[in-house]
Design a protein around this motif. Structure first.
Motif, mmCIF file in Angstrom:
data_model
loop_
_atom_site.group_PDB
_atom_site.id
_atom_site.type_symbol
_atom_site.label_atom_id
_atom_site.label_comp_id
_atom_site.label_asym_id
_atom_site.label_seq_id
_atom_site.Cartn_x
_atom_site.Cartn_y
_atom_site.Cartn_z
ATOM 1 N N PRO A 1 -17.081 15.793 4.772
ATOM 2 C CA PRO A 1 -15.972 14.967 5.248
ATOM 3 C C PRO A 1 -15.222 14.317 4.082
ATOM 4 C CG PRO A 1 -18.065 13.868 5.643
ATOM 5 C CD PRO A 1 -18.390 15.178 5.006
ATOM 6 N N PRO B 1 -9.625 13.534 8.432
ATOM 7 C CA PRO B 1 -10.395 12.594 9.247
ATOM 8 C C PRO B 1 -10.956 13.226 10.522
ATOM 9 C CG PRO B 1 -8.070 12.223 9.576
ATOM 10 C CD PRO B 1 -8.178 13.393 8.664
ATOM 11 N N THR B 2 -11.525 14.416 10.403
ATOM 12 C CA THR B 2 -12.115 15.082 11.561
ATOM 13 C C THR B 2 -13.383 14.343 11.977
ATOM 14 O OG1 THR B 2 -11.479 17.063 10.362
ATOM 15 C CG2 THR B 2 -12.689 17.368 12.408
ATOM 16 N N ALA B 3 -13.546 14.129 13.260
ATOM 17 C CA ALA B 3 -14.810 13.557 13.734
ATOM 18 C C ALA B 3 -15.925 14.578 13.469
ATOM 19 C CB ALA B 3 -14.715 13.231 15.217
ATOM 20 N N ILE B 4 -17.129 14.057 13.194
ATOM 21 C CA ILE B 4 -18.240 14.938 12.820
ATOM 22 C C ILE B 4 -18.533 15.953 13.922
ATOM 23 C CG2 ILE B 4 -20.680 14.956 12.151
ATOM 24 C CD1 ILE B 4 -20.239 12.110 11.062
ATOM 25 N N ALA B 5 -18.425 15.521 15.169
ATOM 26 C CA ALA B 5 -18.670 16.437 16.285
ATOM 27 C C ALA B 5 -17.701 17.617 16.227
ATOM 28 C CB ALA B 5 -18.521 15.703 17.619
ATOM 29 N N ASP B 6 -16.467 17.351 15.805
ATOM 30 C CA ASP B 6 -15.489 18.436 15.737
ATOM 31 C C ASP B 6 -15.771 19.361 14.563
ATOM 32 O OD1 ASP B 6 -14.162 17.607 18.056
ATOM 33 O OD2 ASP B 6 -13.051 16.101 16.945
ATOM 34 N N LEU C 1 -25.280 12.632 24.156
ATOM 35 C CA LEU C 1 -25.270 11.463 23.278
ATOM 36 C C LEU C 1 -26.396 11.507 22.248
ATOM 37 C CD1 LEU C 1 -24.363 8.528 25.680
ATOM 38 C CD2 LEU C 1 -22.890 9.867 24.190
ATOM 39 N N LEU D 1 -25.297 13.603 19.450
ATOM 40 C CA LEU D 1 -24.222 12.906 18.733
ATOM 41 C C LEU D 1 -24.796 11.836 17.820
ATOM 42 C CD1 LEU D 1 -21.471 12.459 21.473
ATOM 43 C CD2 LEU D 1 -21.316 13.839 19.412
ATOM 44 N N SER D 2 -25.784 11.121 18.340
ATOM 45 C CA SER D 2 -26.357 10.037 17.554
ATOM 46 C C SER D 2 -27.032 10.596 16.302
ATOM 47 C CB SER D 2 -27.342 9.246 18.410
ATOM 48 O OG SER D 2 -27.515 7.952 17.882
ATOM 49 N N LEU E 1 -26.091 13.216 14.770
ATOM 50 C CA LEU E 1 -24.985 13.593 13.870
ATOM 51 C C LEU E 1 -24.449 12.383 13.120
ATOM 52 C CD1 LEU E 1 -22.689 16.082 15.800
ATOM 53 C CD2 LEU E 1 -24.085 16.553 13.800
ATOM 54 N N GLY E 2 -24.494 11.220 13.774
ATOM 55 C CA GLY E 2 -23.971 10.007 13.153
ATOM 56 C C GLY E 2 -25.009 9.304 12.295
ATOM 57 N N GLY E 3 -26.262 9.770 12.343
ATOM 58 C CA GLY E 3 -27.317 9.126 11.570
ATOM 59 C C GLY E 3 -27.309 9.602 10.126
ATOM 60 N N SER E 4 -27.869 8.782 9.254
ATOM 61 C CA SER E 4 -27.782 9.048 7.816
ATOM 62 C C SER E 4 -28.280 10.429 7.386
ATOM 63 C CB SER E 4 -28.536 7.967 7.049
ATOM 64 O OG SER E 4 -27.978 6.725 7.363
ATOM 65 N N LEU F 1 -25.826 13.044 7.358
ATOM 66 C CA LEU F 1 -24.634 12.787 6.550
ATOM 67 C C LEU F 1 -24.823 13.144 5.081
ATOM 68 C CD1 LEU F 1 -23.688 9.335 8.067
ATOM 69 C CD2 LEU F 1 -22.722 11.559 8.599
ATOM 70 N N VAL G 1 -24.525 5.684 19.973
ATOM 71 C CA VAL G 1 -24.446 6.714 18.924
ATOM 72 C C VAL G 1 -24.465 6.031 17.558
ATOM 73 C CG1 VAL G 1 -22.921 8.454 17.880
ATOM 74 C CG2 VAL G 1 -23.264 8.390 20.360
ATOM 75 N N ALA G 2 -25.350 6.509 16.685
ATOM 76 C CA ALA G 2 -25.506 5.916 15.354
ATOM 77 C C ALA G 2 -24.159 5.856 14.635
ATOM 78 C CB ALA G 2 -26.509 6.724 14.536
ATOM 79 N N ASP H 1 -23.842 5.177 11.316
ATOM 80 C CA ASP H 1 -24.014 5.286 9.868
ATOM 81 C C ASP H 1 -22.780 5.914 9.231
ATOM 82 O OD1 ASP H 1 -26.421 4.632 10.906
ATOM 83 O OD2 ASP H 1 -27.585 6.092 9.758
ATOM 84 N N ALA I 1 -15.819 9.165 12.128
ATOM 85 C CA ALA I 1 -16.338 8.998 13.484
ATOM 86 C C ALA I 1 -17.275 10.157 13.799
ATOM 87 C CB ALA I 1 -15.194 8.973 14.483
ATOM 88 N N VAL I 2 -18.189 9.938 14.725
ATOM 89 C CA VAL I 2 -19.055 11.039 15.151
ATOM 90 C C VAL I 2 -18.316 11.886 16.189
ATOM 91 C CG1 VAL I 2 -21.267 11.654 16.177
ATOM 92 C CG2 VAL I 2 -21.101 9.664 14.687
#
Ligand code: FES
Ligand code: FES
Lengths: 594, 594
Positions: free
Chosen positions: A130, A135-140, A155, A158-159, A161-164, A167, B297-298, B300, B309-310
């Motif tokens: 990223p 600025p693409t969302a991680i899910a995309d 979810l 997704l969580s 994906l958003g966790g460290s 990343l 959703v995390a 991080d 964003a996730v």
């Protein structure tokens, strides 16, 4: 020959096929009868479809294709078949691991082979790094990497994906895909590629389960146990009645089944060292009442005339919704019921035995508690269920037991009864196939009348010092035999055919490891067909559950079958009683047309 | 004129349209600009599309159509438009209740109208009576009755179908449908037709909610409260940092938001007498961090550069998965984020103000904590967010308060400050619009320098006996104004246009019931446009959430918009600092092209 048609030669098979310009190599191979493992569904991201191009164009590969080929240690003359478009004659060689694998579904008797195509797959990925400028969302980004714009992301995934951990730059993640469209989980590389599934035969009397490696099709472990719901009623009807009394009872029954399956999964997990959260998928084959109760669906409609099921087929559900403690996002699929009366255990058995695929006229008999029978003539199917009772599963028989270690499963005569036991342990009881052998032998030896009366003053068939069959035991088997026989004869009558028209009889059931067909014929349990035309395939429900776990097309086949079979209710047939009473004789089927 | 073309005249409008042979009357009416309420989506089972045929063919109605027409007390000259195929000239009259209704989305300022088209609908049905001879599973009977072979039936709904009340013969049941494909519940007639929804503006500082009747579009009740997450950090960044520290903190934040929304729903349910289990759908509009946290959703990835964003858009989720205590099967939809940086609160506001539909060049400014700005030129959109801070929401201001009863929301001068308060209560503090008026008045009266320095030794702007603004308060507003102004100017620069090119400025925000545009212009908060071209639409996020609740197409529009807008990160712009410092003056926008 048209200019836009080319020859593709496939080595080592030396098969040659014609191909149109622009046609995809993976499709050509499938058409030639050599399907590749299109593990990522032709997205060009798994690398499993690589082939060696011995002669023909070698277009410059895109970065990802080159990386995948290199990652597998393959040379520059390799390409991904799913990305390769034919633009001239090609000679290619498939790689050992590239072909779609087949596994045997049933070990004994009929042995159809199925391609491994499980619902759960793991795909390793590196997400686009990223940046502030994109600025693409991680899910995309994940959708782009998986080439699945319609990807479903719960979810939980997704969580992750958003966790460290997800990343960390350029760190590969593993996407666990279900049915090609839903991400069950995002795992780190450490998780490895393990994918296991749970196949369950949820029988009224006994429950059997297998832990299956979904990558290889191998059964890692299996186990069986008495259905814990027995505490609330020995047969289906008494359990339905119990559940009907109040919603708490339904919950109790459901909990007993869920708890038992969880215990069995736990046992196999411990024994095999496979972590429970590596079990991502489960298939349960059970009769209509069993799968309704497992899903916590009210069975009032099964308790009240005209006894209708609430559902026939269900989509795969979250295992957590059922209460199964597997991977938190695991799915569970229930084998579909045939209309209201014949359960998923039977559709599972039918797909496992490839009953539908066989030509001609075939009969399928499941010797479980309900004694379901299916008759196939060409493309027409008819089914019925009989109240055979659980005698063949060793229930209600004074010295009866499940077909597990120590059970008498074979019997003969040599100056008295001679027995074979499962695992050659000292005899502890008699299972279903043992009962068949013992009763047939007793009739032949004059210890038992054809009318089922035990000869002699003792009114017992003494087997060993500790084991004997009572008159009541014999009566139970006699009723079960009559129920099955009259069901078979009514189905034959429905299609206006006789036993002689049958090309094949498939007998399924968890009541032993093998069945002496001749004995079953002499008792009148099975019709008399020429040698080799009757096969015993054992617990086909469990095999069918395993097949639906390993090969998704089996689910569609079962649903299609369930929707097409017509059903006869014996209770609505005026000729049933007569047939039933005539069947109460330990003797081969009558010769006349039914 | 071709033989297969006919004239359809629609009364009472006296509109005439041409129609092709076989064309469906419902489609013809929609084409004529008179869409009917196709409540059951043209399945012919709701009866709401009935029209009166004054002249033209009256084909014999099928039993169900006749029953529906009779059930509405209509005569034999009525037919269901969705089933009527034109085969000749027709004159028809629509019925008062048959037309699709429109509702106003925003009360003040711009007032677009939207057709009511909620995701949740209730359809009364009578299931085919089961019999032993037609062993259809009840779920399949429901699919047939709803004419939806692909109907999704969760276990909860299945269980209701299997329960005794649903089995009573010929008793109507009510199917609660979501998005036309999923059955949320099966209800008995006693449940009635009530369908409510919850619209939530989940702001960083304040949360506002409305209870909406999804049949009429009427707002039954509304409420607002300080975001309970304030306990864990006043602004988004501090909350993201808090959540990043450990997963329990994320759960705490999520729980605070869920609890608050549940409390607000409970309050409105109590006050209005609407049972909570009659709330079947919810839409939440919140910024990116807020909706990530609400979904558990995390965040991080929002805590670490480059702050991604996730997710941007999510499908409607089970409210129970989020933790909202509404109907057990209720759904919740989160307004989509624009890429990583601009939240669902803004997309909600944009669809509510019909920003996309307007021609020309428009600017949208949301004066919330982040000060999001969107510029539209033709079909191009660009957006940015500024760190305006929560001053306009009354936060961090010594005597600041939400725009609720008792807040000073207007101010002027008449021998000293004169105030208007919300609900005309004694002043208890100052909300955002009050701040704008007070500071503009203070500058005009010489109590405050253009540089933001308070004149006089007291260093306070005394308002009432108990209320005063400190130098620090003024500085906070000054920074917020500069952030917004520099954001606006950079977006204008991006599209190479000046203030004079703007056709319209839409100002949104929950910081007052009305905004004095002239005062905002004089402070340099808003660009100076000719009279009437700047409109204040209040809490557009909440209006947008309500719109997405009432009209499904608004969700698709928001997702489309979110996917199309490009984003500028002010942090990556070298010219931002200069623009920001130049904006630190309480004075109208400079004249020159930005
Ligand atoms: S099928 Fe996966 S790369 Fe070809
Ligand atoms: S739209 Fe429902 S009956 Fe026509």
């Amino acid at each position: 020959m048209s200019e836009t048609s080319f020859t593709v030669e496939i080595l080592p098979d030396r098969i040659k096929v014609r191909a149109k310009a622009g046609e995809n190599l993976a499709d050509i191979l499938a058409r030639a009868g050599i399907p590749l493992s299109l593990y990522c569904h032709e997205r060009g991201i798994c690398g499993k479809c690589a082939v060696r191009i011995l002669s023909g164009a070698l277009p410059f590969p895109a970065a990802q294709e080159a990386a995948l080929i290199e990652g597998r240690g393959l040379g520059p003359d390799h390409r991904l078949a799913c990305l390769y478009e034919v633009r001239g004659d090609v000679v290619l060689e498939t790689l050992p691991g590239s072909r779609l694998e087949r596994i045997a579904v049933i070990e004994s008797g009929a042995s159809p082979m199925a391609f491994i195509d499980p619902a759960v797959r793991k795909l390793p990925l590196v997400l686009e790094k990223p940046s502030l400028y994109s600025p693409t969302a991680i899910a995309d980004s994940l959708r782009a990497a998986l080439r699945s714009p319609r990807l479903i992301l719960p979810l939980g995934a997704l969580s992750k994906l958003g966790g460290s951990p997800a990343l960390a730059p350029a760190r590969p993640i593993i996407a666990v895909l279900y049915d090609d469209v839903e991400v069950l989980d995002i795992e780190s590389e450490e998780g490895g590629g393990e994918i296991f599934g749970l196949a369950v035969d949820l029988g009224t009397s006994t429950v059997a389960a297998e832990l299956v490696d979904l990558r290889t099709g191998k059964v890692v472990d299996r186990t069986a146990a008495v259905n814990a719901q027995n505490a609330y009623g020995a047969d289906v009807v008494s359990r339905i009645t119990f559940a009907f009394e109040n919603p708490d009872n339904l919950r109790r029954l459901k909990h007993a089944a869920v708890q038992l399956i969880n215990d069995m999964a736990g046992t196999m997990s411990r024994r095999s060292g496979v972590a429970r959260h590596r079990i991502y998928d489960a298939v349960v084959a059970g009769n209509t009442a069993m799968n309704h109760i497992l899903c916590g669906v009210a069975v009032d409609s099964l308790a009240l005339a005209p006894f209708h099921a609430v559902f026939s087929a269900l989509p795969a559900l979250p295992a957590s919704e059922i209460g199964l403690a597997l991977h938190p996002q695991a799915r569970v699929y229930c084998a579909p019921n045939i209309k209201s009366f014949v359960g998923g255990d039977i559709t599972a058995g039918l797909v496992a035995s490839e009953f539908t695929a066989q030509p001609g006229t075939s009969l399928y008999i499941d010797l479980g508690t309900n004694g379901e029978i299916v008759l196939k003539k060409g493309r027409d199917f008819v089914t019925t269920s009989t109240a055979a009772g659980p005698a063949f599963e060793g229930m209600n028989i004074s010295c009866g037991m499940l077909a597990i270690a120590g059970a008498i499963h074979r019997a003969g005569w040599d100056n008295g009864f001679k027995f074979g036991t499962i695992d050659d342990l000292p005899p502890q009881g008699v299972c279903g196939t043992g009962l068949v052998d013992i009763l047939a032998t007793a009739v032949a030896r004059g210890l038992l009348g054809r009318d089922g009366r035990i000869v002699g003053p003792e009114k017992r068939l003494r087997l060993t010092d500790r084991l004997a069959l009572t008159q009541q035991d014999v009566r139970d088997v006699q009723l079960a035999v009559a129920a099955v026989r009259s069901g078979v004869r009514l189905l034959l009558r429905e299609f206006r055919i006789s036993v002689a028209d049958l090309d094949r009889v498939v007998v399924a059931g968890a009541f032993g490891s093998s069945l002496d067909i001749a004995n079953a014929v002499s008792l009148g349990l099975l019709p008399n067909l020429p040698e080799g035309k009757t096969v015993f395939i054992g617990n086909a429900s469990l095999a069918g559950a395993r097949l639906m776990l390993l090969a998704r097309p089996a689910r569609a086949a079962a649903e299609d079958l369930a929707a097409r079979i017509s059903h006869i209710s014996l209770a609505t047939r005026p000729d049933f009683q007569d047939e039933f009473i005539r069947g109460l004789e330990f003797a081969p089927y009558p010769e006349e047309q039914p």
